[in-house]
Write an enzyme that holds these catalytic residues in place. Structure first.
Site, PDB file in Angstrom:
ATOM      1  N   GLU A 101      31.711  49.166  75.004  1.00 21.43           N
ATOM      2  CA  GLU A 101      31.356  47.842  75.428  1.00 21.43           C
ATOM      3  C   GLU A 101      30.619  47.302  74.201  1.00 21.43           C
ATOM      4  O   GLU A 101      29.602  46.540  74.525  1.00 21.43           O
ATOM      5  CB  GLU A 101      30.832  47.702  76.740  1.00 21.43           C
ATOM      6  CG  GLU A 101      31.704  48.159  77.986  1.00 21.43           C
ATOM      7  CD  GLU A 101      31.377  47.479  79.118  1.00 21.43           C
ATOM      8  OE1 GLU A 101      30.870  46.556  79.389  1.00 21.43           O
ATOM      9  OE2 GLU A 101      32.150  48.159  80.235  1.00 21.43           O
ATOM     10  N   GLY A 137      28.343  40.382  81.025  1.00 16.28           N
ATOM     11  CA  GLY A 137      28.080  40.972  82.165  1.00 16.28           C
ATOM     12  C   GLY A 137      28.405  42.505  82.249  1.00 16.28           C
ATOM     13  O   GLY A 137      27.323  43.203  82.679  1.00 16.28           O
TER      14      GLY A 137
HETATM   15  N1  CAA Z   1      30.512  34.168  75.649  1.00 14.87           N
HETATM   16  C1  CAA Z   1      31.362  32.974  75.304  1.00 14.87           C
HETATM   17  N2  CAA Z   1      32.017  32.635  74.273  1.00 14.87           N
HETATM   18  C2  CAA Z   1      31.891  33.514  73.217  1.00 14.87           C
HETATM   19  C3  CAA Z   1      30.981  34.641  73.571  1.00 14.87           C
HETATM   20  C4  CAA Z   1      30.254  34.827  74.611  1.00 14.87           C
HETATM   21  N3  CAA Z   1      29.559  35.875  74.774  1.00 14.87           N
HETATM   22  N4  CAA Z   1      31.071  35.450  72.295  1.00 14.87           N
HETATM   23  C5  CAA Z   1      31.714  34.521  71.422  1.00 14.87           C
HETATM   24  N5  CAA Z   1      32.348  33.466  72.058  1.00 14.87           N
HETATM   25  C6  CAA Z   1      33.375  32.466  71.466  1.00 14.87           C
HETATM   26  C7  CAA Z   1      32.524  31.912  70.232  1.00 14.87           C
HETATM   27  O1  CAA Z   1      31.760  30.797  70.571  1.00 14.87           O
HETATM   28  C8  CAA Z   1      33.744  31.423  69.428  1.00 14.87           C
HETATM   29  O2  CAA Z   1      34.496  30.382  69.996  1.00 14.87           O
HETATM   30  P1  CAA Z   1      34.577  28.787  69.267  1.00 14.87           P
HETATM   31  O3  CAA Z   1      35.633  29.346  68.269  1.00 14.87           O
HETATM   32  O4  CAA Z   1      34.938  27.937  70.176  1.00 14.87           O
HETATM   33  O5  CAA Z   1      33.253  28.574  68.489  1.00 14.87           O
HETATM   34  C9  CAA Z   1      34.868  32.341  69.518  1.00 14.87           C
HETATM   35  O6  CAA Z   1      34.369  33.259  70.778  1.00 14.87           O
HETATM   36  C10 CAA Z   1      34.965  33.540  68.647  1.00 14.87           C
HETATM   37  O7  CAA Z   1      33.425  34.009  68.325  1.00 14.87           O
HETATM   38  P2  CAA Z   1      32.994  34.617  66.983  1.00 14.87           P
HETATM   39  O8  CAA Z   1      33.741  33.997  65.951  1.00 14.87           O
HETATM   40  O9  CAA Z   1      31.664  35.157  66.978  1.00 14.87           O
HETATM   41  O10 CAA Z   1      34.062  36.099  67.017  1.00 14.87           O
HETATM   42  P3  CAA Z   1      33.980  37.560  66.115  1.00 14.87           P
HETATM   43  O11 CAA Z   1      35.600  37.635  65.841  1.00 14.87           O
HETATM   44  O12 CAA Z   1      33.201  37.038  64.751  1.00 14.87           O
HETATM   45  O13 CAA Z   1      33.426  38.490  66.894  1.00 14.87           O
HETATM   46  C11 CAA Z   1      31.975  39.935  68.435  1.00 14.87           C
HETATM   47  C12 CAA Z   1      32.356  38.333  67.863  1.00 14.87           C
HETATM   48  C13 CAA Z   1      30.801  39.669  69.017  1.00 14.87           C
HETATM   49  C14 CAA Z   1      31.751  40.823  67.153  1.00 14.87           C
HETATM   50  C15 CAA Z   1      33.057  40.472  69.106  1.00 14.87           C
HETATM   51  O14 CAA Z   1      34.334  40.617  68.523  1.00 14.87           O
HETATM   52  C16 CAA Z   1      32.662  41.499  69.909  1.00 14.87           C
HETATM   53  O15 CAA Z   1      31.989  41.444  71.001  1.00 14.87           O
HETATM   54  N6  CAA Z   1      33.204  42.594  69.641  1.00 14.87           N
HETATM   55  C17 CAA Z   1      33.086  43.899  70.337  1.00 14.87           C
HETATM   56  C18 CAA Z   1      34.068  44.566  71.561  1.00 14.87           C
HETATM   57  C19 CAA Z   1      33.868  45.234  72.394  1.00 14.87           C
HETATM   58  O16 CAA Z   1      32.654  45.255  72.756  1.00 14.87           O
HETATM   59  N7  CAA Z   1      34.585  46.019  72.621  1.00 14.87           N
HETATM   60  C20 CAA Z   1      34.431  46.695  74.039  1.00 14.87           C
HETATM   61  C21 CAA Z   1      35.630  47.348  74.668  1.00 14.87           C
HETATM   62  S1  CAA Z   1      35.826  47.303  76.213  1.00 14.87           S
HETATM   63  C22 CAA Z   1      34.935  48.958  76.504  1.00 14.87           C
HETATM   64  O17 CAA Z   1      34.505  49.509  76.062  1.00 14.87           O
HETATM   65  C23 CAA Z   1      34.891  48.968  78.145  1.00 14.87           C
HETATM   66  C24 CAA Z   1      34.932  50.217  78.621  1.00 14.87           C
HETATM   67  O18 CAA Z   1      36.188  50.587  78.820  1.00 14.87           O
HETATM   68  C25 CAA Z   1      33.866  51.072  78.979  1.00 14.87           C
END
Ligand code: CAA
Length: 383
Positions: A363, A241
């Site tokens: 994000e 979101g």
């Molecule tokens: N919805 C529901 N479940 C999810 C999901 C989603 N969008 N994404 C992943 N999952 C679940 C997967 O299904 C998996 O579950 P299972 O073990 O049951 O299969 C589990 O989570 C792990 O998923 P991955 O193996 O894909 O995880 P990963 O370690 O490879 O990471 C990634 C995936 C997409 C790279 C994630 O780490 C990511 O989004 N990284 C970026 C982090 C980020 O955006 N940080 C921003 C900080 S906040 C910020 O900036 C806010 C601010 O202040 C402005």
């Protein structure tokens, strides 16, 4: 999918547009200089219902859909991107996570106050050594009777200093990778929540970005959000979101830069005519307008998909990826069209250009959005 906005969505858009251009715009350039937190904007936005936009009426929210929220957030970003990012994190991640995963007590206790704007929410996932890879975070939460004791450092926290409540992630089982991460609601009055360094940033200067230290921070077990070990999925869903919010923010800043560039091109004379008469510039204007419209359609489409309760992870990442890269191109072109004046503080485009730079980073970077999109298309994981 093409969009015909409802009367309610159009009403939200025009109400927030009027407020933003009259009130928020007035102090934006000054805040960029002084870095003053937009507390007075947020107070007025609370009165307009903009701090609990997608929260149901029962919890003092405005009960808007995500499309209405995107329109409102874009309008705030048009005038002040710093105010918009505070609004975005507060609504898209903090309120939504408590709404979707909170207990009834947590909703009564925290969500109502957030929606009324009694305090602003922040989201603490990132750490010094865990940015794109949040599973490698080091913060721990250890059970102690009916409390958890949290220790660790969070970094780059939007509204870290000026928030009243923070959603914090921590490892309750350090061996279990993502299944060992849990999520907690931590309030500002907790003595174990200590604000650290405030970043001196290139853009979004009126929004504070800080370190948060959790120093033997005792949090009641009742303030865990969701169940133990569910934290990673909760934050990933929150970020789905949130990424629509960053796309909306990108749209607002791009539209502001575009409008400024068009206005300037119609006023500025060179070689005996308005520069808007030169085909070279007209084509740039056409390209900018087309890219903004493409980003708008992607963003509204992701928002509508969320509203229809379908899984929208891929669409949210596509909207965030395209819109955040688009606004960097559009603000650069708008600055270029202003020539030397664009490089000065006499015109707002240099602020738009600086503010937009982080949109491809926070994000989830553009590279992470591509990981999310391709994982979902290929139905396996990157190596
Ligand atoms: N919805 C529901 N479940 C999810 C999901 C989603 N969008 N994404 C992943 N999952 C679940 C997967 O299904 C998996 O579950 P299972 O073990 O049951 O299969 C589990 O989570 C792990 O998923 P991955 O193996 O894909 O995880 P990963 O370690 O490879 O990471 C990634 C995936 C997409 C790279 C994630 O780490 C990511 O989004 N990284 C970026 C982090 C980020 O955006 N940080 C921003 C900080 S906040 C910020 O900036 C806010 C601010 O202040 C402005």
């Amino acid at each position: 999918m093409s969009f015909k906005l409802t009367d309610e969505q159009l009403m939200i858009q025009s109400m927030v547009r009027e407020f933003s251009r009259k009130v928020v715009a007035e102090t934006a350039a000054e805040r960029d200089k002084t870095k003053e937190f937009p507390a007075d904007n947020l107070k007025k936005m609370a009165e307009l219902g903009l701090l609990g936009m997608m929260v149901p009426f029962d919890y003092e929210g405005s009960d808007s859909d995500t499309v209405g929220y995107v329109l409102a957030l874009s309008e705030i970003a048009y005038s002040c991107a710093s105010t918009a990012v505070v609004m975005s994190v507060h609504n898209s991640i903090v309120c939504e996570s408590i709404l979707n995963f909170g207990t009834e007590d947590q909703k009564q206790h925290y969500l109502k106050d957030l929606a009324m704007g009694k305090y602003i929410g922040a989201f603490a996932l990132t750490e010094p050594e865990a940015g794109s890879d949040p599973v490698s975070q080091q913060t721990t939460a250890v059970k102690d009777g009916d409390h958890y004791i949290i220790n660790g450092t969070k970094r780059f926290i939007t509204t870290g200093k000026n928030s009243g409540l923070v959603i914090v992630t921590a490892k309750t089982d350090p061996e279990a990778r993502h299944k060992g991460i849990s999520t907690f609601i931590v309030t500002r009055d907790n003595p174990g929540l200590v604000v650290g360094n405030t970043e001196d940033k290139m853009g979004l200067r009126a929004s504070d970005t800080t370190d948060l230290h959790l120093e033997d921070c005792r949090v009641p077990a009742a303030d865990m959000l969701g169940k133990e070990g569910e934290g990673f999925k909760i934050v990933m869903k929150g970020l789905d979101g949130g990424r629509i919010g960053i796309a909306a923010q990108s749209l607002g800043v791009a539209q502001a830069a575009f409008d400024a560039a068009v206005k300037y091109a119609k006023q500025r004379d060179q070689f005996g005519q308005k520069i808007s008469k030169f085909q070279g510039l007209r084509w740039i204007i056409a390209d900018m307008a087309t890219e903004i419209e493409a980003a708008r359609q992607l963003t509204l489409s992701a928002a509508a998909m969320k509203d229809s309760k379908k899984r929208f992870t891929t669409q949210a990442s596509m909207a965030k990826l395209y819109a955040s890269e688009m606004v960097n191109r559009v603000t650069a072109k708008a600055l270029q069209m202003h020539g030397g004046y664009g490089f000065t503080k006499d015109y707002p485009v240099e602020r738009f250009y600086r503010d937009a730079r982080v949109f491809t980073i926070y994000e989830g970077t553009s590279e992470i959005q591509r990981v999310v999109i391709s994982n979902n298309i290929l139905k396996d994981k990157r190596t």
